[in-house]
Scaffold this active site. Structure first.
Site, PDB file in Angstrom:
ATOM      1  CG  HIS A 122      43.425  29.192  29.667  1.00  0.00           C
ATOM      2  ND1 HIS A 122      43.882  30.406  29.195  1.00  0.00           N
ATOM      3  CD2 HIS A 122      44.502  28.368  29.655  1.00  0.00           C
ATOM      4  CE1 HIS A 122      45.174  30.315  28.925  1.00  0.00           C
ATOM      5  NE2 HIS A 122      45.574  29.080  29.186  1.00  0.00           N
ATOM      6  CB  CYS A 141      46.527  26.356  27.589  1.00  0.00           C
ATOM      7  SG  CYS A 141      46.956  25.496  29.124  1.00  0.00           S
TER       8      CYS A 141
END
Length: 166
Positions: A122, A141
Protein backbone atom coordinates in the site's frame (compact mmCIF):
# COMPACT_ATOMS: atom_id res chain seq x y z
CA UNK A 1 -17.67 33.07 -26.84
CA UNK A 2 -17.08 31.61 -30.25
CA UNK A 3 -17.81 27.98 -31.01
CA UNK A 4 -14.08 27.33 -31.50
CA UNK A 5 -13.25 28.76 -28.08
CA UNK A 6 -16.09 26.84 -26.45
CA UNK A 7 -14.96 23.56 -27.99
CA UNK A 8 -11.37 24.31 -26.97
CA UNK A 9 -12.43 25.07 -23.38
CA UNK A 10 -14.46 21.85 -23.21
CA UNK A 11 -11.57 19.78 -24.57
CA UNK A 12 -9.22 21.35 -22.02
CA UNK A 13 -11.66 20.63 -19.19
CA UNK A 14 -11.98 17.00 -20.26
CA UNK A 15 -8.20 16.62 -20.52
CA UNK A 16 -7.62 18.16 -17.09
CA UNK A 17 -10.33 16.08 -15.44
CA UNK A 18 -8.10 13.01 -15.77
CA UNK A 19 -5.16 14.74 -14.08
CA UNK A 20 -4.53 13.74 -10.52
CA UNK A 21 -6.41 10.45 -10.74
CA UNK A 22 -4.91 7.68 -8.65
CA UNK A 23 -6.04 5.14 -11.25
CA UNK A 24 -3.45 4.74 -13.98
CA UNK A 25 -3.29 2.43 -16.96
CA UNK A 26 -0.39 0.22 -17.97
CA UNK A 27 0.26 -1.27 -21.38
CA UNK A 28 3.80 -2.63 -20.98
CA UNK A 29 5.18 -6.12 -20.43
CA UNK A 30 3.21 -8.30 -18.01
CA UNK A 31 4.44 -8.37 -14.42
CA UNK A 32 5.01 -12.10 -13.90
CA UNK A 33 6.32 -11.88 -10.32
CA UNK A 34 6.85 -9.45 -7.47
CA UNK A 35 10.10 -9.94 -5.53
CA UNK A 36 10.59 -8.42 -2.08
CA UNK A 37 13.99 -8.39 -0.40
CA UNK A 38 13.22 -7.44 3.19
CA UNK A 39 16.78 -6.88 4.39
CA UNK A 40 17.56 -4.58 1.46
CA UNK A 41 14.15 -2.87 1.76
CA UNK A 42 13.59 -3.32 -1.99
CA UNK A 43 10.73 -4.55 -4.12
CA UNK A 44 10.99 -5.45 -7.80
CA UNK A 45 8.27 -5.95 -10.39
CA UNK A 46 9.60 -8.61 -12.73
CA UNK A 47 8.81 -9.81 -16.23
CA UNK A 48 10.58 -13.15 -16.29
CA UNK A 49 14.03 -12.33 -14.92
CA UNK A 50 13.97 -8.71 -16.04
CA UNK A 51 13.17 -6.02 -13.47
CA UNK A 52 10.58 -3.62 -14.85
CA UNK A 53 10.48 -1.43 -11.73
CA UNK A 54 12.35 -1.17 -8.43
CA UNK A 55 11.00 0.44 -5.25
CA UNK A 56 12.31 1.31 -1.81
CA UNK A 57 9.91 -0.12 0.77
CA UNK A 58 8.92 0.12 4.42
CA UNK A 59 7.95 -3.01 6.36
CA UNK A 60 6.28 -4.01 9.59
CA UNK A 61 7.54 -2.37 12.76
CA UNK A 62 9.35 -5.63 13.70
CA UNK A 63 10.74 -6.53 10.30
CA UNK A 64 13.02 -9.47 11.11
CA UNK A 65 11.52 -12.92 10.79
CA UNK A 66 8.38 -14.41 9.31
CA UNK A 67 4.96 -13.19 10.43
CA UNK A 68 3.60 -15.70 12.93
CA UNK A 69 0.70 -14.02 14.67
CA UNK A 70 -1.61 -11.07 14.67
CA UNK A 71 0.02 -7.94 16.07
CA UNK A 72 3.64 -9.13 15.86
CA UNK A 73 4.56 -6.35 13.40
CA UNK A 74 6.33 -8.75 11.07
CA UNK A 75 6.01 -8.95 7.31
CA UNK A 76 5.48 -12.52 6.02
CA UNK A 77 8.21 -14.42 4.20
CA UNK A 78 7.70 -16.98 1.48
CA UNK A 79 5.68 -17.41 -1.68
CA UNK A 80 2.26 -15.77 -1.75
CA UNK A 81 -0.08 -14.37 -4.40
CA UNK A 82 -1.74 -11.03 -5.04
CA UNK A 83 -5.38 -11.83 -4.38
CA UNK A 84 -7.37 -8.59 -4.12
CA UNK A 85 -7.27 -4.84 -4.48
CA UNK A 86 -8.70 -2.02 -2.42
CA UNK A 87 -9.36 1.21 -4.32
CA UNK A 88 -10.72 2.80 -1.13
CA UNK A 89 -7.73 1.96 1.09
CA UNK A 90 -6.95 4.42 3.85
CA UNK A 91 -3.38 4.08 2.53
CA UNK A 92 -4.22 5.62 -0.89
CA UNK A 93 -4.48 2.32 -2.81
CA UNK A 94 -3.61 -1.23 -1.86
CA UNK A 95 -3.25 -4.71 -3.30
CA UNK A 96 -3.72 -7.72 -1.06
CA UNK A 97 -1.36 -10.59 -0.38
CA UNK A 98 -2.95 -13.97 0.42
CA UNK A 99 -1.42 -14.21 3.89
CA UNK A 100 -2.15 -16.35 5.82
CA UNK A 101 -1.90 -19.28 3.46
CA UNK A 102 -2.79 -22.84 4.49
CA UNK A 103 0.68 -23.50 5.93
CA UNK A 104 0.58 -20.29 8.02
CA UNK A 105 -2.83 -21.28 9.38
CA UNK A 106 -1.64 -24.81 10.27
CA UNK A 107 1.44 -23.50 12.10
CA UNK A 108 -0.58 -20.89 13.99
CA UNK A 109 -3.29 -23.40 14.91
CA UNK A 110 -0.65 -25.84 16.25
CA UNK A 111 0.81 -23.02 18.36
CA UNK A 112 -2.63 -21.91 19.55
CA UNK A 113 -2.28 -18.40 18.10
CA UNK A 114 -4.06 -16.21 15.56
CA UNK A 115 -1.92 -15.80 12.40
CA UNK A 116 -3.40 -12.39 11.62
CA UNK A 117 -4.15 -11.23 8.11
CA UNK A 118 -4.90 -8.18 5.99
CA UNK A 119 -1.40 -7.96 4.55
CA UNK A 120 -1.14 -5.51 1.65
CA UNK A 121 1.23 -3.55 -0.52
CA UNK A 122 0.00 0.00 0.00
CA UNK A 123 0.80 3.68 -0.12
CA UNK A 124 2.04 5.85 2.69
CA UNK A 125 0.28 6.84 5.88
CA UNK A 126 -2.56 9.32 5.75
CA UNK A 127 -1.55 12.95 5.96
CA UNK A 128 -1.16 13.91 9.60
CA UNK A 129 -0.93 10.29 10.78
CA UNK A 130 1.64 9.47 13.37
CA UNK A 131 3.92 6.55 12.67
CA UNK A 132 6.19 5.00 15.25
CA UNK A 133 9.20 7.14 14.28
CA UNK A 134 10.91 4.19 12.58
CA UNK A 135 11.51 3.69 8.90
CA UNK A 136 9.44 0.50 9.27
CA UNK A 137 6.03 1.52 10.50
CA UNK A 138 3.34 -0.84 9.13
CA UNK A 139 1.63 -3.66 11.02
CA UNK A 140 3.20 -6.19 8.62
CA UNK A 141 2.40 -4.72 5.23
CA UNK A 142 4.76 -3.44 2.55
CA UNK A 143 4.54 0.33 2.10
CA UNK A 144 5.65 2.51 -0.82
CA UNK A 145 5.03 6.13 -1.75
CA UNK A 146 1.53 7.05 -2.95
CA UNK A 147 2.66 7.77 -6.53
CA UNK A 148 4.42 4.38 -6.58
CA UNK A 149 1.37 2.37 -5.44
CA UNK A 150 -0.53 3.98 -8.31
CA UNK A 151 1.89 2.37 -10.78
CA UNK A 152 1.96 -0.94 -8.88
CA UNK A 153 -1.86 -1.03 -8.72
CA UNK A 154 -2.01 -0.63 -12.52
CA UNK A 155 0.82 -3.06 -13.31
CA UNK A 156 0.29 -6.00 -10.94
CA UNK A 157 -2.74 -8.18 -11.58
CA UNK A 158 -4.55 -10.48 -9.18
CA UNK A 159 -2.98 -13.94 -9.22
CA UNK A 160 0.59 -12.60 -9.61
CA UNK A 161 3.05 -14.50 -7.38
CA UNK A 162 4.95 -12.48 -4.78
CA UNK A 163 8.11 -13.92 -3.27
CA UNK A 164 9.05 -12.25 0.02
CA UNK A 165 12.59 -13.07 1.09
CA UNK A 166 14.29 -12.27 4.41
Amino acid sequence: MTVTRLVGALLLAVALSGCGSKFKTYNGPEVTQVLVLKEERKMFLLHGRKALKEYDIKLGFTPEGHKAQQGDGRTPEGLYFIDRRNPESKFHLSIGINYPNNRDIEVARAAGINPGGDIFIHGGPQKGSKVNGSDDWTWGCIAVEDHEIEDIYAMVKDGTPILIQP
